[in-house]
Enzyme design. Sequence first.
Site, PDB file in Angstrom:
ATOM      1  N   LYS A  85       1.011  -0.715   0.093  1.00  0.00           N
ATOM      2  CA  LYS A  85       0.305   0.043  -0.013  1.00  0.00           C
ATOM      3  C   LYS A  85       0.275   0.942   0.104  1.00  0.00           C
ATOM      4  O   LYS A  85       1.944   1.301   0.825  1.00  0.00           O
ATOM      5  CB  LYS A  85      -0.646   0.034   1.161  1.00  0.00           C
ATOM      6  CG  LYS A  85      -1.707   1.132   1.475  1.00  0.00           C
ATOM      7  CD  LYS A  85      -2.227   1.290   2.515  1.00  0.00           C
ATOM      8  CE  LYS A  85      -1.931   1.956   3.677  1.00  0.00           C
ATOM      9  NZ  LYS A  85      -2.935   2.655   4.847  1.00  0.00           N
TER      10      LYS A  85
ATOM     11  N   ARG B 200     -10.653   1.769   6.973  1.00  0.00           N
ATOM     12  CA  ARG B 200     -10.509   0.776   7.388  1.00  0.00           C
ATOM     13  C   ARG B 200      -9.545   0.783   8.969  1.00  0.00           C
ATOM     14  O   ARG B 200      -9.782   0.748  10.172  1.00  0.00           O
ATOM     15  CB  ARG B 200      -8.846  -0.526   7.332  1.00  0.00           C
ATOM     16  CG  ARG B 200      -7.562   0.645   7.063  1.00  0.00           C
ATOM     17  CD  ARG B 200      -7.265   0.911   8.085  1.00  0.00           C
ATOM     18  NE  ARG B 200      -5.585   1.202   7.534  1.00  0.00           N
ATOM     19  CZ  ARG B 200      -4.379   1.427   7.925  1.00  0.00           C
ATOM     20  NH1 ARG B 200      -5.161   2.188   9.599  1.00  0.00           N
ATOM     21  NH2 ARG B 200      -3.939   1.401   7.723  1.00  0.00           N
TER      22      ARG B 200
ATOM     23  N   GLN C 198     -12.136  11.570   9.281  1.00  0.00           N
ATOM     24  CA  GLN C 198     -12.147  10.307  10.038  1.00  0.00           C
ATOM     25  C   GLN C 198     -13.648  10.443  10.684  1.00  0.00           C
ATOM     26  O   GLN C 198     -13.757   9.335  11.007  1.00  0.00           O
ATOM     27  CB  GLN C 198     -10.642  10.574  10.148  1.00  0.00           C
ATOM     28  CG  GLN C 198     -10.502   8.718  11.162  1.00  0.00           C
ATOM     29  CD  GLN C 198     -10.465   7.764  10.343  1.00  0.00           C
ATOM     30  OE1 GLN C 198     -11.901   6.758  10.991  1.00  0.00           O
ATOM     31  NE2 GLN C 198     -10.388   8.212   9.431  1.00  0.00           N
TER      32      GLN C 198
ATOM     33  N   GLY D  81      -5.834   9.709  15.565  1.00  0.00           N
ATOM     34  CA  GLY D  81      -4.878  10.681  15.184  1.00  0.00           C
ATOM     35  C   GLY D  81      -3.189  10.419  15.389  1.00  0.00           C
ATOM     36  O   GLY D  81      -2.350  10.809  14.318  1.00  0.00           O
ATOM     37  N   ALA D  82      -2.987  10.184  16.423  1.00  0.00           N
ATOM     38  CA  ALA D  82      -1.472   9.741  16.800  1.00  0.00           C
ATOM     39  C   ALA D  82      -0.949   8.830  16.029  1.00  0.00           C
ATOM     40  O   ALA D  82      -0.703   7.647  16.166  1.00  0.00           O
ATOM     41  CB  ALA D  82      -1.149   9.946  17.711  1.00  0.00           C
ATOM     42  N   ASP D  83      -0.477   8.956  15.584  1.00  0.00           N
ATOM     43  CA  ASP D  83      -0.346   7.414  13.640  1.00  0.00           C
ATOM     44  C   ASP D  83       1.254   7.617  13.335  1.00  0.00           C
ATOM     45  O   ASP D  83       1.834   6.877  12.532  1.00  0.00           O
ATOM     46  CB  ASP D  83      -1.394   7.683  12.233  1.00  0.00           C
ATOM     47  CG  ASP D  83      -1.116   8.398  11.470  1.00  0.00           C
ATOM     48  OD1 ASP D  83      -0.815   9.548  12.478  1.00  0.00           O
ATOM     49  OD2 ASP D  83      -1.575   8.754  10.499  1.00  0.00           O
TER      50      ASP D  83
END
Lengths: 322, 322
Positions: free
Chosen positions: A69, A113, A141, A224-226
Amino acid sequence: MENLIITRKQIEQAITYPEIIQAMEEAFYNYSQGKSVVPPVGNLNLEKAGGEVHIKSGFIKDDDYYVVKIASHFKGNRERGIPPGNGVMLLFCQNTGKLVAILHDEGYLTDLRTAAAGALVARVLAPQKINSIGIVGTGRQAFLQLALLKEVTDCRDVIVFGRSKERVKEFGARCELKGFTIHPSTSLKQLAASCNLIVTTTSADRPLIMAEDVREGTHITGVGADSPGKQELDPALFKRASVVAVDSRSQCFQFGDTAHALQRGMISEDDVVEIGDILADASLGRRSEGDITIADLTGVAVQDMAAARLVYHKVIKGACIA
Amino acid sequence: MENLIITRKQIEQAITYPEIIQAMEEAFYNYSQGKSVVPPVGNLNLEKAGGEVHIKSGFIKDDDYYVVKIASHFKGNRERGIPPGNGVMLLFCQNTGKLVAILHDEGYLTDLRTAAAGALVARVLAPQKINSIGIVGTGRQAFLQLALLKEVTDCRDVIVFGRSKERVKEFGARCELKGFTIHPSTSLKQLAASCNLIVTTTSADRPLIMAEDVREGTHITGVGADSPGKQELDPALFKRASVVAVDSRSQCFQFGDTAHALQRGMISEDDVVEIGDILADASLGRRSEGDITIADLTGVAVQDMAAARLVYHKVIKGACIA
């Protein structure tokens, strides 16, 4: 064989919300059972345009496919009138390396997802009776989180917090069309005090939900904290939590709200459990209605794999013949 | 916008050999000048099927695109009657992340850019008068190396070494159609003694070309040792060489024939020069007809970028409008 591309429109039409939630359940289970191979995430930084590109790849060992991806976020796109997120997923045959399908989802599957994971953890960890849902953020989101929560809770009462009055208004109008009752709030403190299911969906880099504001029996999902630097939840909140669930222990030890709580010594690594492990053993989850539970979602490639194979099977209506 | 795919057939028809050699020249130059960003290679190992997948990505800073390439090698494919190599390259806009084109080259561009790099280094490093070309290996890459060498040398006399008599015969027939005179050899020693341009294209994991067999004034290009464990050239040969050229110093310090020579203490890192640096300063290359020179090619993403943008411009006949 030329027609390998599955378009965003086809994807949107092909998969239902219950299906994608089910796919995430299998993905997290497989991941925590060690049935998947997920190499480190690749990164490209397009400094000139403020673009960030993530390359995620992996496979389930007894599956037919592997997935690559490429997802991007270009913050300057908003000014150009185009969405900041974009992306494509490629599905290859695990036996031959043959390209099976190109899912030109333009980032939709990553959004979907992520929201489906939010719904899944709410189903698994949230208290039985949800009086009010708190949504922090008003973007795509935030909307999808609510849309998918509809599948797992009867609660339609929502308090929303966003920095732009205009965007809160637009967001509220969209959600009311979906059957929710929206109450805008200008205070995160009040939102936290009123809701027992809270979802944070921002790109914040400091805590928004403070430990002392959260009431007993609340479940909080942070999506959010990705990536490194980002933060939405007060580290002290982790100390109050009975369950700290994450999508990937190894990843959340590196970044995400969990990493901040670990660095501050609020919890130890042993306090952190994977969602897939709770799915395999419910006793690792919420034990009483008074528990505070947290789910920290940073996004793992196994979710992308599960989403891609679901789309492929639904659109092509058959298995991989390579 | 749905029709993003450029097929292998279109690619084969669109680009000429001189063009791809020229593209490699620019690619190596840009790379060594620090004008490109090339993150570490991603790897997926499909153990079940003996498959290897490499994910390469990167961009030239002042270009319009970034490229992600997924190339695979599944050794079991030969038994299935399909080629072991496969792949796809994706071209994205550097300003917005928009997917510009999908080059479904099935591995062709990787093969072609590798052979073009071989031709380029022969043009830059080989002696002026080539009496006989030695080719070790009889696969697709061996054939393409010869096909592209035709652009840079007048020599048509070829000695070929391969383990299978049958495959040597087939290979010879194909090459004679291209205008070469082929002499099969059953001795690598004899091949090395007779040729002053040698190209190795195998997947060997131990030296094939021994230091003592190579004559003065020979150039050797190794293209087979493109991942850890692989080896084609005697480390002692590096001690005899006046020039040790590599596509990427950082990559060849990790693997490739150069890494073996470094580990054995035959050369030091300071003895290794990048092809891009020789292109910028010819004095770093061959100085006399008697020099032994080596080019160790492991393959860098900047070559894929250059190949992808060349195809795009030739097929679409325009620049990126994203």
